[in-house]
Design a protein around this motif. Sequence first.
Motif, PDB file in Angstrom:
ATOM      1  N   GLU A   5     -30.666 -26.142 -38.950  1.00 51.39           N
ATOM      2  CA  GLU A   5     -30.710 -26.332 -37.507  1.00 51.39           C
ATOM      3  C   GLU A   5     -29.731 -25.370 -36.847  1.00 51.39           C
ATOM      4  O   GLU A   5     -28.582 -25.277 -37.247  1.00 51.39           O
ATOM      5  CB  GLU A   5     -30.359 -27.774 -37.144  1.00 51.39           C
ATOM      6  CG  GLU A   5     -30.465 -28.044 -35.673  1.00 51.39           C
ATOM      7  CD  GLU A   5     -30.224 -29.499 -35.304  1.00 51.39           C
ATOM      8  OE1 GLU A   5     -29.945 -29.744 -34.131  1.00 51.39           O
ATOM      9  OE2 GLU A   5     -30.304 -30.363 -36.177  1.00 51.39           O
ATOM     10  N   ALA A   6     -30.223 -24.657 -35.861  1.00 58.25           N
ATOM     11  CA  ALA A   6     -29.374 -23.724 -35.120  1.00 58.25           C
ATOM     12  C   ALA A   6     -28.999 -24.385 -33.791  1.00 58.25           C
ATOM     13  O   ALA A   6     -29.761 -25.150 -33.235  1.00 58.25           O
ATOM     14  CB  ALA A   6     -30.132 -22.429 -34.855  1.00 58.25           C
ATOM     15  N   LYS A   7     -27.830 -24.089 -33.295  1.00 54.97           N
ATOM     16  CA  LYS A   7     -27.408 -24.625 -32.003  1.00 54.97           C
ATOM     17  C   LYS A   7     -26.783 -23.502 -31.202  1.00 54.97           C
ATOM     18  O   LYS A   7     -25.920 -22.791 -31.688  1.00 54.97           O
ATOM     19  CB  LYS A   7     -26.394 -25.755 -32.207  1.00 54.97           C
ATOM     20  CG  LYS A   7     -25.955 -26.411 -30.925  1.00 54.97           C
ATOM     21  CD  LYS A   7     -27.081 -27.134 -30.238  1.00 54.97           C
ATOM     22  CE  LYS A   7     -26.592 -27.801 -28.967  1.00 54.97           C
ATOM     23  NZ  LYS A   7     -27.661 -28.118 -28.073  1.00 54.97           N
ATOM     24  N   ASN A   8     -27.252 -23.342 -30.009  1.00 56.28           N
ATOM     25  CA  ASN A   8     -26.687 -22.328 -29.153  1.00 56.28           C
ATOM     26  C   ASN A   8     -26.551 -22.905 -27.756  1.00 56.28           C
ATOM     27  O   ASN A   8     -26.137 -24.040 -27.613  1.00 56.28           O
ATOM     28  CB  ASN A   8     -27.528 -21.048 -29.201  1.00 56.28           C
ATOM     29  CG  ASN A   8     -26.691 -19.796 -29.048  1.00 56.28           C
ATOM     30  OD1 ASN A   8     -25.579 -19.832 -28.559  1.00 56.28           O
ATOM     31  ND2 ASN A   8     -27.227 -18.686 -29.476  1.00 56.28           N
ATOM     32  N   LYS A   9     -26.992 -22.192 -26.757  1.00 57.54           N
ATOM     33  CA  LYS A   9     -26.742 -22.635 -25.396  1.00 57.54           C
ATOM     34  C   LYS A   9     -27.903 -23.438 -24.816  1.00 57.54           C
ATOM     35  O   LYS A   9     -29.071 -23.112 -25.021  1.00 57.54           O
ATOM     36  CB  LYS A   9     -26.427 -21.439 -24.505  1.00 57.54           C
ATOM     37  CG  LYS A   9     -27.476 -20.367 -24.517  1.00 57.54           C
ATOM     38  CD  LYS A   9     -27.017 -19.133 -23.769  1.00 57.54           C
ATOM     39  CE  LYS A   9     -28.085 -18.067 -23.925  1.00 57.54           C
ATOM     40  NZ  LYS A   9     -27.674 -16.756 -23.613  1.00 57.54           N
ATOM     41  N   ASP A  10     -27.548 -24.500 -24.129  1.00 56.53           N
ATOM     42  CA  ASP A  10     -28.525 -25.307 -23.412  1.00 56.53           C
ATOM     43  C   ASP A  10     -28.936 -24.568 -22.148  1.00 56.53           C
ATOM     44  O   ASP A  10     -28.220 -23.699 -21.650  1.00 56.53           O
ATOM     45  CB  ASP A  10     -27.918 -26.658 -23.013  1.00 56.53           C
ATOM     46  CG  ASP A  10     -27.609 -27.543 -24.210  1.00 56.53           C
ATOM     47  OD1 ASP A  10     -28.165 -27.312 -25.292  1.00 56.53           O
ATOM     48  OD2 ASP A  10     -26.797 -28.472 -24.043  1.00 56.53           O
ATOM     49  N   PHE A  11     -30.085 -24.943 -21.618  1.00 58.54           N
ATOM     50  CA  PHE A  11     -30.521 -24.457 -20.313  1.00 58.54           C
ATOM     51  C   PHE A  11     -30.150 -25.532 -19.297  1.00 58.54           C
ATOM     52  O   PHE A  11     -30.493 -26.709 -19.476  1.00 58.54           O
ATOM     53  CB  PHE A  11     -32.037 -24.223 -20.306  1.00 58.54           C
ATOM     54  CG  PHE A  11     -32.565 -23.946 -18.935  1.00 58.54           C
ATOM     55  CD1 PHE A  11     -32.389 -22.706 -18.347  1.00 58.54           C
ATOM     56  CD2 PHE A  11     -33.221 -24.937 -18.213  1.00 58.54           C
ATOM     57  CE1 PHE A  11     -32.861 -22.454 -17.066  1.00 58.54           C
ATOM     58  CE2 PHE A  11     -33.695 -24.700 -16.933  1.00 58.54           C
ATOM     59  CZ  PHE A  11     -33.524 -23.450 -16.360  1.00 58.54           C
ATOM     60  N   VAL A  12     -29.449 -25.142 -18.246  1.00 56.84           N
ATOM     61  CA  VAL A  12     -29.030 -26.084 -17.204  1.00 56.84           C
ATOM     62  C   VAL A  12     -29.370 -25.481 -15.844  1.00 56.84           C
ATOM     63  O   VAL A  12     -29.068 -24.310 -15.578  1.00 56.84           O
ATOM     64  CB  VAL A  12     -27.506 -26.367 -17.278  1.00 56.84           C
ATOM     65  CG1 VAL A  12     -27.101 -27.354 -16.181  1.00 56.84           C
ATOM     66  CG2 VAL A  12     -27.116 -26.882 -18.649  1.00 56.84           C
ATOM     67  N   THR A  13     -29.991 -26.286 -14.993  1.00 54.66           N
ATOM     68  CA  THR A  13     -30.254 -25.857 -13.626  1.00 54.66           C
ATOM     69  C   THR A  13     -29.914 -27.014 -12.692  1.00 54.66           C
ATOM     70  O   THR A  13     -30.152 -28.177 -13.014  1.00 54.66           O
ATOM     71  CB  THR A  13     -31.714 -25.380 -13.432  1.00 54.66           C
ATOM     72  OG1 THR A  13     -31.863 -24.846 -12.115  1.00 54.66           O
ATOM     73  CG2 THR A  13     -32.733 -26.475 -13.660  1.00 54.66           C
ATOM     74  N   THR A  14     -29.336 -26.675 -11.550  1.00 55.90           N
ATOM     75  CA  THR A  14     -28.915 -27.673 -10.568  1.00 55.90           C
ATOM     76  C   THR A  14     -29.457 -27.270  -9.205  1.00 55.90           C
ATOM     77  O   THR A  14     -29.509 -26.082  -8.881  1.00 55.90           O
ATOM     78  CB  THR A  14     -27.375 -27.767 -10.518  1.00 55.90           C
ATOM     79  OG1 THR A  14     -26.905 -28.161 -11.806  1.00 55.90           O
ATOM     80  CG2 THR A  14     -26.910 -28.774  -9.489  1.00 55.90           C
ATOM     81  N   ARG A  15     -29.847 -28.276  -8.427  1.00 55.66           N
ATOM     82  CA  ARG A  15     -30.361 -28.002  -7.090  1.00 55.66           C
ATOM     83  C   ARG A  15     -30.036 -29.187  -6.182  1.00 55.66           C
ATOM     84  O   ARG A  15     -30.062 -30.327  -6.618  1.00 55.66           O
ATOM     85  CB  ARG A  15     -31.872 -27.779  -7.144  1.00 55.66           C
ATOM     86  CG  ARG A  15     -32.462 -27.285  -5.838  1.00 55.66           C
ATOM     87  CD  ARG A  15     -33.906 -26.924  -6.066  1.00 55.66           C
ATOM     88  NE  ARG A  15     -34.543 -26.371  -4.912  1.00 55.66           N
ATOM     89  CZ  ARG A  15     -35.152 -25.205  -4.890  1.00 55.66           C
ATOM     90  NH1 ARG A  15     -35.164 -24.444  -5.967  1.00 55.66           N
ATOM     91  NH2 ARG A  15     -35.758 -24.780  -3.815  1.00 55.66           N
TER      92      ARG A  15
END
Length: 170
Positions: A5-15
């Motif tokens: 399992e690889a782990k890197n950056k999550d995608f986050v968006t806010t509005r």
Amino acid sequence: MVAAEAKNKDFVTTRIFDAPPATLWKCFTEPERMKEWFGPKGSVVVSSTMDLRVGGSYHGAMRDGEGRVMWAKFVYREVTPPRRLVWEHSFSDEAGGLTRHPLSPTWPLRLLTTVTFEEAAGGKCKLTLTWSPLEATAEEQATFDAAHDGMKMGWGGSFERLDDYLAGHK
């Protein structure tokens, strides 16, 4: 062979939306409202069923601007009205089985989606959406990481549609 399992950056968006959290909650949890805005610009929801409870699911399909129909399935992990909604998000087939992304075979099979609804000044709502690949291989994680700009555009288009929906339903 077991895939690492690889782990890197999550995608986050806010509005910030011009509606209170309770209204945004309904837009995410009532299929009739959701089909009015969910999906990128140019897409149309053509099927939508929802069993909103922990362990329940959403199963829906959208037709894109080129006429392709893509199915999705959500399995709800957390339902905390009107503050937090968490689900496993996957591409699906018409019968509800999990499938690979029809346009990207190395896309992660499952994403953890977390949506929070916070009160903001002036009766508005600060919505934050986070996507995290679940049990992704290194190749799937790399595909996900490389797609952040596209995800930002896709969710941005959906959120513009949601803004339009909200403006017409005050």
